[in-house]
Design a protein around this motif. Structure first.
Motif, short mmCIF file in Angstrom:
data_model
loop_
_atom_site.label_atom_id
_atom_site.label_comp_id
_atom_site.label_asym_id
_atom_site.label_seq_id
_atom_site.Cartn_x
_atom_site.Cartn_y
_atom_site.Cartn_z
N ASP A 81 27.70 -54.78 -21.60
CA ASP A 81 27.77 -55.67 -22.76
C ASP A 81 26.38 -56.16 -23.15
OD1 ASP A 81 30.75 -55.87 -23.00
OD2 ASP A 81 30.48 -56.49 -20.92
N THR A 126 22.73 -63.00 -20.97
CA THR A 126 24.15 -62.99 -21.38
C THR A 126 24.49 -64.13 -22.35
OG1 THR A 126 24.81 -64.30 -19.44
CG2 THR A 126 24.86 -61.90 -19.20
N PRO A 156 31.65 -60.01 -18.29
CA PRO A 156 30.66 -59.24 -19.03
C PRO A 156 29.86 -58.39 -18.06
CG PRO A 156 30.03 -61.57 -18.90
CD PRO A 156 31.43 -61.46 -18.37
N THR A 157 29.49 -57.21 -18.48
CA THR A 157 28.71 -56.31 -17.62
C THR A 157 27.27 -56.27 -18.11
OG1 THR A 157 30.62 -54.96 -17.07
CG2 THR A 157 28.47 -53.94 -16.79
N THR A 199 24.84 -52.27 -28.06
CA THR A 199 24.64 -53.15 -26.90
C THR A 199 23.27 -53.81 -27.02
OG1 THR A 199 25.93 -51.63 -25.53
CG2 THR A 199 24.56 -53.25 -24.38
#
Lengths: 405, 405
Positions: free
Chosen positions: B70, B316, B8-9, B93
């Motif tokens: 993300d 996240t 994931p970014t 996002t």
């Protein structure tokens, strides 16, 4: 010394997980990392300043790396010592450890001879250049024994057990094939054979050689990390525990052997020193890696300084850091559990995130295949905890991870 | 959830030292970081996957960041909540913490009102829209008091002490000027004034809000890091110590106030909660930062999970990590000690490298100016160590560092 921005740049031949963890450790110290690796967007790339794409032994690649760096090092034994030496001379960028050390280590026969000459206890071994020589050697050493490719072995590749005289011809053919990809017919210089050590357990010590500037007299600064027990299956490291179950005097002996090994090594850096503990507590050297090593990954959380920070400190000429252990610590490798090479999707990892004092390290590899090292899990205990309990726990966490659908 | 490569970014608005330390913490977890910052090659850039160059409130920049990420977060209060909200809606996002929290916090008057309404103890304060209102407020609150710009204050900028009635006009003119760069003549909405708290010491608590998925019922998971004492001079943080000298009941009260503050905050992430300990041990809220905070840098080595890893976990959607303290820990900021803005060259740092359990963190800023935050030093003690001794030691290490020739 001083610190500037951009700080000193460390060029690393190899951009796998070791390069990645080196880059993670370098950042707080103000050291920028550039890696070289043949695979575009290698595991180290997202964390490093940059990646030079090219083979480990490609002269143009290594030269570009050297030109961009203030210090050069390597995270893979496939680095070419002659090339590193030449590029270092041409560019003036120092390389650590000394390529001479890589030359000694890359040939297991040369390595064992040098260490035996220096008084380091090693298993009995013989050079064998034909099936006939292998048979003669085993008449002497006895069966079973371990036939080894002198160069290029890795995670058990290039090791063939020889159980009985009937196996000799086939084993020798196999090692020649493994070592040369079947392309060469002359088996000279390819193999060595070693007595099979009936070990009680396997131990490992990360040794550290620093700069002469911080050592005593003209000697480089030296130190070791705490002794670690390593647990292999199919010759691939599965788990580590530190402290090991071994008695204090065995641990002291292991540390002593590691220090003797460091006397043979040349140049700054950390060294993975793998050992056997024999049935009577005697220590024999197994193998050496002139770089950070899987047996030392637990030091990231388990010690005041990690093996990766230590390597960066040593190579860039800083004083070595404190190798003391914070608390009993175990680690388990996350290996590929699939049969076919495929895109890597790990599941089950939230249980690791949920567990207090557990740490997941993900190497960022895009594809997984059977037994590929994809990451590791470290579990840190409380002072006084027994590592057998921690080991059971970290195995349970690791066994809950899978790449299967 | 699962882990893939590329993982994931995380898009971070701001690429200063907080973004850099977020990227350092994200890498082992397999989270890639892209930052946005107006300064090319910002401190976070060498460690992050990439940097989008552009202003914090530039719509194109924030949109590009969101499209590449993300999850979106920010490491600077200058992020624009309306823009973040709009971009998040348009790109899908998610942004954490919720921009609504940024809206509450960015205006110190709104922040104080919301917290006071929720029962959080705060110093007495008044809205003041003219020098006349300021004088009237101080007739009530008494002198001295602290006049504050409602928006944009940072490291003491935008705070003006008012010692006596004679200072009122000048102080008000100064705060209007500081808040608006002198470009606006209407002082409405610019300032608030607060009683000057005669504090015993300043404390800080890093609060953590996680995902509802890991909390109880529909509540987000919440936790706090151990209470920290913060030591300021010229309103800039100089050192931290944890545990603080404060008694256990004071620490418990501080933790309780921090949990009450978290009830007012919306969205996942860590929050720097700055507190006053009054002369009778009472706790008053000073300020909140909706992001990792200087008062929590010691957690990198001092706790099982750092504030940066915790922020990455929260944003996240991972479970929060163990906030337990490994050992008594202190930190000292490395600030610019030069009069003129100049290229940054730090000397004296080898003494920090030599000291066991000391850790230098270099932020990679190319230029230094007076009091600019350039790095920090953390010193970890042994269990049971007194932090006054550690504090003296870390100050000595820090005082040995200089940017002067």
């Amino acid at each position: 010394m001083t610190l500037t921005s951009p700080g000193p740049t460390l060029g690393v031949v190899g951009g796998g997980q070791l390069g990645r963890m080196l880059a993670e450790a370098a950042a707080p110290l103000g050291v920028e990392v550039v890696v070289s690796d043949p695979t575009p967007d290698a595991p180290a790339a997202p964390v490093a300043r940059d990646q030079v794409v090219g083979d480990f032994d490609d002269p143009g690649t290594v030269r570009e790396l050297a030109e961009r760096a203030d210090f050069l090092t390597f995270e893979i034994e496939l680095a070419d010592p002659d090339l590193l030496e030449r590029v270092s001379e041409e560019t003036g960028t120092p390389v650590h450890p000394d390529p001479e050390t890589l030359r000694i280590i890359e040939d297991k026969l040369v390595q064992k001879r040098r260490l035996a000459d220096a008084g380091v206890p090693v298993p009995e071994f013989r050079e064998v250049n034909s099936a006939g020589e292998l048979r003669a050697a085993l008449d002497d050493l006895g069966y079973p024994a371990m036939l080894k490719a002198r160069k290029g072995g890795y995670d058990g590749r290039g090791n063939v057990p020889v159980e009985s005289p009937e196996d000799v011809d086939e084993a020798f053919a196999e090692i020649v094939d493994a070592a040369q990809g079947g392309s060469q017919t002359d088996p000279s210089g390819v193999a060595m054979v070693e007595e099979m050590v009936d070990f009680e357990r396997e131990l490992a010590v990360m040794g550290c050689l620093g700069s002469e500037r911080w050592g005593e007299g003209d000697e480089p600064e030296r130190d070791t990390f705490p002794v670690t027990e390593t647990i292999h299956r199919e010759e691939i490291l599965r788990e580590t525990r530190s402290p090991p179950e071994a008695d204090e005097d065995v641990r002291e002996r292991a540390r002593g052997v590691a220090l003797d090994v460091l006397d043979v090594m040349e140049g700054r850096g950390v060294y993975g020193i793998e050992l056997f503990q024999g049935p009577d507590g005697e220590i024999l050297l197994n193998e050496i890696a002139p770089r950070p090593h899987n047996s030392g990954h637990w030091t990231i959380e388990g010690c005041h300084t990690s093996q990766f920070e230590q390597h960066v400190r040593a190579v860039t000429g800083r004083p070595l850091g404190d190798t003391g252990r914070r608390a009993p610590t175990v680690s388990a490798n996350v290996l590929g559990d699939v049969d076919e090479r495929q895109a890597a999707t790990l599941s089950g990892e939230d249980a690791v995130f949920e567990r207090p004092r557990a740490h997941l390290h993900w190497y960022g590899k895009r594809e997984v295949y059977r037994l590929r090292k994809m990451g590791h899990v470290t579990l840190v205990g409380e002072s006084g905890d027994r590592t057998d309990r921690l080991l059971a726990d970290v195995r349970e966490l690791r066994d809950g991870l899978t790449f299967r659908d």
